[in-house]
Design a protein around this motif. Sequence first.
Motif, PDB file in Angstrom:
ATOM      1  N   GLY A 161       0.845  -1.475  -0.183  1.00  0.00           N
ATOM      2  CA  GLY A 161       0.115  -0.208  -0.232  1.00  0.00           C
ATOM      3  C   GLY A 161       1.077   1.284  -0.050  1.00  0.00           C
ATOM      4  O   GLY A 161       2.338   1.332   0.557  1.00  0.00           O
ATOM      5  N   LYS A 162      -0.105   2.757  -0.224  1.00  0.00           N
ATOM      6  CA  LYS A 162       1.276   3.829  -0.631  1.00  0.00           C
ATOM      7  C   LYS A 162       1.216   4.401   1.080  1.00  0.00           C
ATOM      8  O   LYS A 162       2.376   5.101   1.245  1.00  0.00           O
ATOM      9  CB  LYS A 162       0.060   4.582  -0.945  1.00  0.00           C
ATOM     10  CG  LYS A 162      -0.016   4.402  -2.500  1.00  0.00           C
ATOM     11  CD  LYS A 162       0.880   4.873  -2.787  1.00  0.00           C
ATOM     12  CE  LYS A 162       1.294   5.048  -4.418  1.00  0.00           C
ATOM     13  NZ  LYS A 162       2.263   5.419  -5.318  1.00  0.00           N
ATOM     14  N   THR A 163      -0.464   3.548   2.457  1.00  0.00           N
ATOM     15  CA  THR A 163       0.508   3.880   3.587  1.00  0.00           C
ATOM     16  C   THR A 163       0.415   2.445   3.887  1.00  0.00           C
ATOM     17  O   THR A 163      -0.579   1.272   3.416  1.00  0.00           O
ATOM     18  CB  THR A 163      -0.494   4.919   4.594  1.00  0.00           C
ATOM     19  OG1 THR A 163      -1.708   4.731   3.948  1.00  0.00           O
ATOM     20  CG2 THR A 163      -0.371   5.832   3.686  1.00  0.00           C
ATOM     21  N   LEU A 164       1.055   1.857   5.356  1.00  0.00           N
ATOM     22  CA  LEU A 164       0.694   0.733   5.678  1.00  0.00           C
ATOM     23  C   LEU A 164       0.998   0.553   6.815  1.00  0.00           C
ATOM     24  O   LEU A 164       1.923   0.826   7.282  1.00  0.00           O
ATOM     25  CB  LEU A 164       1.400  -0.277   4.556  1.00  0.00           C
ATOM     26  CG  LEU A 164       0.958  -1.701   5.423  1.00  0.00           C
ATOM     27  CD1 LEU A 164       0.130  -1.842   4.483  1.00  0.00           C
ATOM     28  CD2 LEU A 164       2.130  -2.576   4.969  1.00  0.00           C
ATOM     29  N   SER A 165       0.697   0.096   8.181  1.00  0.00           N
ATOM     30  CA  SER A 165       0.386   0.165   9.149  1.00  0.00           C
ATOM     31  C   SER A 165      -0.127  -1.306   9.841  1.00  0.00           C
ATOM     32  O   SER A 165      -1.749  -1.498   9.669  1.00  0.00           O
ATOM     33  CB  SER A 165      -0.445   1.249   9.942  1.00  0.00           C
ATOM     34  OG  SER A 165      -1.420   1.836  10.163  1.00  0.00           O
ATOM     35  N   GLY A 166       0.313  -1.208  11.059  1.00  0.00           N
ATOM     36  CA  GLY A 166      -0.304  -3.370  11.333  1.00  0.00           C
ATOM     37  C   GLY A 166      -0.152  -3.885  11.163  1.00  0.00           C
ATOM     38  O   GLY A 166       0.242  -4.875  12.139  1.00  0.00           O
ATOM     39  N   PRO A 167       0.725  -4.878  10.003  1.00  0.00           N
ATOM     40  CA  PRO A 167       1.476  -6.276  10.260  1.00  0.00           C
ATOM     41  C   PRO A 167       3.277  -5.907  11.096  1.00  0.00           C
ATOM     42  O   PRO A 167       2.923  -4.486  11.098  1.00  0.00           O
ATOM     43  CB  PRO A 167       1.717  -5.883   8.470  1.00  0.00           C
ATOM     44  CG  PRO A 167       0.773  -5.530   7.782  1.00  0.00           C
ATOM     45  CD  PRO A 167       0.370  -4.331   8.793  1.00  0.00           C
ATOM     46  N   ASP A 168       3.670  -6.945  11.873  1.00  0.00           N
ATOM     47  CA  ASP A 168       4.682  -6.528  12.530  1.00  0.00           C
ATOM     48  C   ASP A 168       5.873  -6.135  11.312  1.00  0.00           C
ATOM     49  O   ASP A 168       6.050  -5.737  12.259  1.00  0.00           O
ATOM     50  CB  ASP A 168       4.627  -7.968  13.475  1.00  0.00           C
ATOM     51  CG  ASP A 168       3.560  -9.286  13.386  1.00  0.00           C
ATOM     52  OD1 ASP A 168       2.921  -7.680  14.003  1.00  0.00           O
ATOM     53  OD2 ASP A 168       3.382  -9.625  13.134  1.00  0.00           O
ATOM     54  N   ASN A 169       5.989  -6.684  10.342  1.00  0.00           N
ATOM     55  CA  ASN A 169       6.633  -6.340   9.756  1.00  0.00           C
ATOM     56  C   ASN A 169       6.470  -5.830   8.268  1.00  0.00           C
ATOM     57  O   ASN A 169       5.296  -5.539   7.915  1.00  0.00           O
ATOM     58  CB  ASN A 169       7.908  -7.456   8.560  1.00  0.00           C
ATOM     59  CG  ASN A 169       8.873  -8.215   9.944  1.00  0.00           C
ATOM     60  OD1 ASN A 169       9.348  -7.276  10.525  1.00  0.00           O
ATOM     61  ND2 ASN A 169       8.424  -9.601   9.840  1.00  0.00           N
ATOM     62  N   VAL A 170       6.834  -3.643   8.569  1.00  0.00           N
ATOM     63  CA  VAL A 170       6.196  -2.996   7.491  1.00  0.00           C
ATOM     64  C   VAL A 170       7.611  -2.711   6.517  1.00  0.00           C
ATOM     65  O   VAL A 170       8.583  -1.641   7.229  1.00  0.00           O
ATOM     66  CB  VAL A 170       5.596  -2.008   8.180  1.00  0.00           C
ATOM     67  CG1 VAL A 170       5.200  -1.186   6.912  1.00  0.00           C
ATOM     68  CG2 VAL A 170       4.284  -2.307   8.421  1.00  0.00           C
ATOM     69  N   PHE A 171       7.787  -2.279   5.661  1.00  0.00           N
ATOM     70  CA  PHE A 171       9.460  -1.981   5.178  1.00  0.00           C
ATOM     71  C   PHE A 171       8.799  -1.101   4.238  1.00  0.00           C
ATOM     72  O   PHE A 171       8.095  -1.594   3.165  1.00  0.00           O
ATOM     73  CB  PHE A 171      10.098  -3.014   4.154  1.00  0.00           C
ATOM     74  CG  PHE A 171      10.901  -4.033   5.128  1.00  0.00           C
ATOM     75  CD1 PHE A 171      11.626  -4.151   6.161  1.00  0.00           C
ATOM     76  CD2 PHE A 171       9.836  -5.018   5.241  1.00  0.00           C
ATOM     77  CE1 PHE A 171      11.359  -4.765   7.248  1.00  0.00           C
ATOM     78  CE2 PHE A 171      10.438  -6.471   6.132  1.00  0.00           C
ATOM     79  CZ  PHE A 171      11.226  -6.220   7.081  1.00  0.00           C
ATOM     80  N   LYS A 172       9.838  -0.306   3.551  1.00  0.00           N
ATOM     81  CA  LYS A 172       9.368   0.589   2.735  1.00  0.00           C
ATOM     82  C   LYS A 172      10.263  -0.068   1.108  1.00  0.00           C
ATOM     83  O   LYS A 172      11.585   0.075   1.355  1.00  0.00           O
ATOM     84  CB  LYS A 172       9.892   2.303   3.033  1.00  0.00           C
ATOM     85  CG  LYS A 172       9.203   2.992   1.860  1.00  0.00           C
ATOM     86  CD  LYS A 172       9.708   4.993   2.251  1.00  0.00           C
ATOM     87  CE  LYS A 172       9.360   5.588   1.131  1.00  0.00           C
ATOM     88  NZ  LYS A 172      10.333   6.683   1.104  1.00  0.00           N
ATOM     89  N   GLY A 173       9.710   0.695   0.230  1.00  0.00           N
ATOM     90  CA  GLY A 173       9.925   0.017  -1.367  1.00  0.00           C
ATOM     91  C   GLY A 173       9.922   0.371  -2.363  1.00  0.00           C
ATOM     92  O   GLY A 173       9.090   1.529  -2.694  1.00  0.00           O
ATOM     93  N   THR A 174      10.459   0.333  -3.114  1.00  0.00           N
ATOM     94  CA  THR A 174       9.902   0.974  -5.053  1.00  0.00           C
ATOM     95  C   THR A 174       9.869  -0.478  -5.630  1.00  0.00           C
ATOM     96  O   THR A 174       9.985  -1.790  -5.107  1.00  0.00           O
ATOM     97  CB  THR A 174      11.687   1.597  -5.565  1.00  0.00           C
ATOM     98  OG1 THR A 174      12.153   2.405  -4.274  1.00  0.00           O
ATOM     99  CG2 THR A 174      11.459   2.357  -6.525  1.00  0.00           C
ATOM    100  N   VAL A 175       8.723   0.160  -6.464  1.00  0.00           N
ATOM    101  CA  VAL A 175       8.411  -1.202  -7.264  1.00  0.00           C
ATOM    102  C   VAL A 175       8.797  -1.380  -8.560  1.00  0.00           C
ATOM    103  O   VAL A 175       9.476  -0.397  -9.416  1.00  0.00           O
ATOM    104  CB  VAL A 175       6.818  -0.802  -7.280  1.00  0.00           C
ATOM    105  CG1 VAL A 175       6.416  -1.779  -8.870  1.00  0.00           C
ATOM    106  CG2 VAL A 175       5.676  -0.722  -6.683  1.00  0.00           C
ATOM    107  N   ARG A 176       9.723  -2.142  -8.894  1.00  0.00           N
ATOM    108  CA  ARG A 176      10.957  -2.699 -10.206  1.00  0.00           C
ATOM    109  C   ARG A 176      10.450  -3.595 -11.096  1.00  0.00           C
ATOM    110  O   ARG A 176      10.226  -3.160 -12.019  1.00  0.00           O
ATOM    111  CB  ARG A 176      11.681  -3.452  -9.299  1.00  0.00           C
ATOM    112  CG  ARG A 176      12.768  -2.883  -8.219  1.00  0.00           C
ATOM    113  CD  ARG A 176      13.419  -1.553  -8.751  1.00  0.00           C
ATOM    114  NE  ARG A 176      13.846  -0.588  -8.158  1.00  0.00           N
ATOM    115  CZ  ARG A 176      14.684   0.655  -8.244  1.00  0.00           C
ATOM    116  NH1 ARG A 176      13.701   1.777  -9.272  1.00  0.00           N
ATOM    117  NH2 ARG A 176      15.215   1.322  -7.373  1.00  0.00           N
ATOM    118  N   GLY A 177       9.057  -4.068 -10.726  1.00  0.00           N
ATOM    119  CA  GLY A 177       8.501  -4.335 -11.717  1.00  0.00           C
ATOM    120  C   GLY A 177       6.796  -5.159 -11.468  1.00  0.00           C
ATOM    121  O   GLY A 177       6.478  -5.307 -10.545  1.00  0.00           O
ATOM    122  N   VAL A 178       5.675  -4.962 -12.556  1.00  0.00           N
ATOM    123  CA  VAL A 178       4.359  -5.224 -11.957  1.00  0.00           C
ATOM    124  C   VAL A 178       4.044  -6.167 -13.370  1.00  0.00           C
ATOM    125  O   VAL A 178       3.983  -6.283 -15.047  1.00  0.00           O
ATOM    126  CB  VAL A 178       3.806  -3.947 -12.787  1.00  0.00           C
ATOM    127  CG1 VAL A 178       2.307  -4.232 -12.260  1.00  0.00           C
ATOM    128  CG2 VAL A 178       4.202  -2.624 -11.566  1.00  0.00           C
TER     129      VAL A 178
END
Lengths: 255, 352
Positions: B281-298
């Motif tokens: 998601g554009k924003t994400l809270s809740g999951p134990d692990n949350v990481f920021k990343g960049t979409v490289r492939g769709v």
Amino acid sequence: MHFGYMVFYYAFTFAPLIILVIFSFNDSARVGLPFKAFTLKWYAEVLSDPTILSAIANSLLVGAVVTLLSTPGGTAAAFVLVRHQSFVGRKAFNTLVLIPMVIPPVIVGISLLTFFHAIGLELSLVTVILAHTLIALPFSLLVMVARLIGFDRSLEEAAMDLGADELTTFLKVTLPLIFPGLLAAAILAFTISFGEVAVAFFTIGYQPTLPVYIFGQVRLPTRLPVLTAVSALALSFSALLVVASEITRRIREKK
Amino acid sequence: MVIDVELRGVTKRFADIVAVDNVSIQILKGEFFSLLGPSGCGKTTTLRTIAGFEDPSEGEVFISGQSMAGVPPFKRPTNMVFQHLALFPHLSVEENVAFGLKVKRLAKQEIRQRASKFLEIVRLSGLEKRKISQLSGGQQQRVAIARALVTEPTVLLLDEPLGPLDLRLRLEMQEELKRIQREVGTTFVYVTHDQTEALSLSNRVAVMISGRIEQVGTPLEVYEKPRNHSVAEFMGETNMLGGRYLDGAVEIDGLSVRVTSQASKGTDIIFSIRSEKISIGKTLSGPDNVFKGTVRGVTYRGSDSVYDVQLSERIIIKVRSTNLALESIYRVGDEVFVGWDIDKALLISSLR
């Protein structure tokens, strides 16, 4: 374009045969133009000549026996070649079985003549049958190899899986499916034997086959018209054979 | 529980290749059992060993408690639906189905009755006189199934029979197979490389890789609780992450990933996390692990999309997300957050 080529192709292959048939009805002792009048007398002469009739009978007999020997023989060899991928000498077998096809008939004839003399077998229709079987076998083999290579063996597995033992599987699945190949191999064997002259010439005894007889008579100009008639008969017979087999094949396919 | 088919230590070697490696399985009566694995894993050879087309180099096959050693295919209570069906092209639909009954020399009346009963089960009534070549692919499948079931074998063996069909027909035939199996109650042993097919059809699945059975279990078990690295990697779209375990987290390429683990401090562990268990998601809270990343492939697949998201220099993970709305479809270059709860990650105990 392709229509023109087709016409040319047919003309090239069939013109000599058609001319032979036309002249067999020509009321003239000399084979050639002009076409004088229509007659059946050459055919009547053929039918009343006991030597020609017995030559025809000899040819039919030899052809039939050769067919009965070379079709199962070639088929068995084809099964070995296609189904048993590995046995000692397989590669050699592969090549060796086809060698008789490329040896000039005259050489096959002389070698057989020598061989029959050596083992003390007197020349007769039996030696012609043996010689023609030798010539026809590789052809039967090739036809059956082609058929068996395209044969899906899982069909036989399916039959066995459904409870059919080896023999039932062969009779109910393998045989019906290779039948068109068997028919083709049989007709090929018969036609090869029926028309063969060179090897027969060396291995014949006192009973000539039709081609050997024709070959012997052709130097006598007076016999030429009768020969055109008997040749036209032989030609029609061969054509009939091919047409009959084609019809059988189509009927089976429709079924 | 009655065991219909049992393989005990079955090994099959072709020259110096081991196609089937010490396989032992028990297949229960009335079960829909699948052998699932990549092509060349030995699943078809295993099936052919049960049918009697291959003799095991070692081990033994038992059907209904009877050893099948030396028993030819035509005396085994198994029938097979072949990969390319192997329908008899010179026989009609009815004659194909009746073949097994005819060679058993049943009375004509009974042959006719049974053939028509099974043609009805596979819903081909009315096509009895057709030639095989006049049938569609799906109809041919049905003939093959009817032909194999008509002699009422103890076990029906199916060798990827739906392979050549197009997707829609496959789904339709899958439903049909389930229905037919419920109706006749015969034990089905189904070979396939298609996970979805195996998971949706079977009571139990055996995952076979390089000739070995890696895991046997219900579809849920083999998917959600893969026993080892190979199974986890083969099943579904999975991300394998590995690193040193320290105090409830694993250090991987600068990221600290929280995991539940009984591993002792300082050991190297590998865990797997399936692409569909990860939120994006554009924003994400809740999951134990949350990481920021960049979409490289769709990879856009209609109902869902698969994203390759780069979390650090060396870590790119696959995330599958249902396309709920146009706004939740991301593009290459988008900055996103990905995350998962620690119980979604599976610890793969066996390290490679």
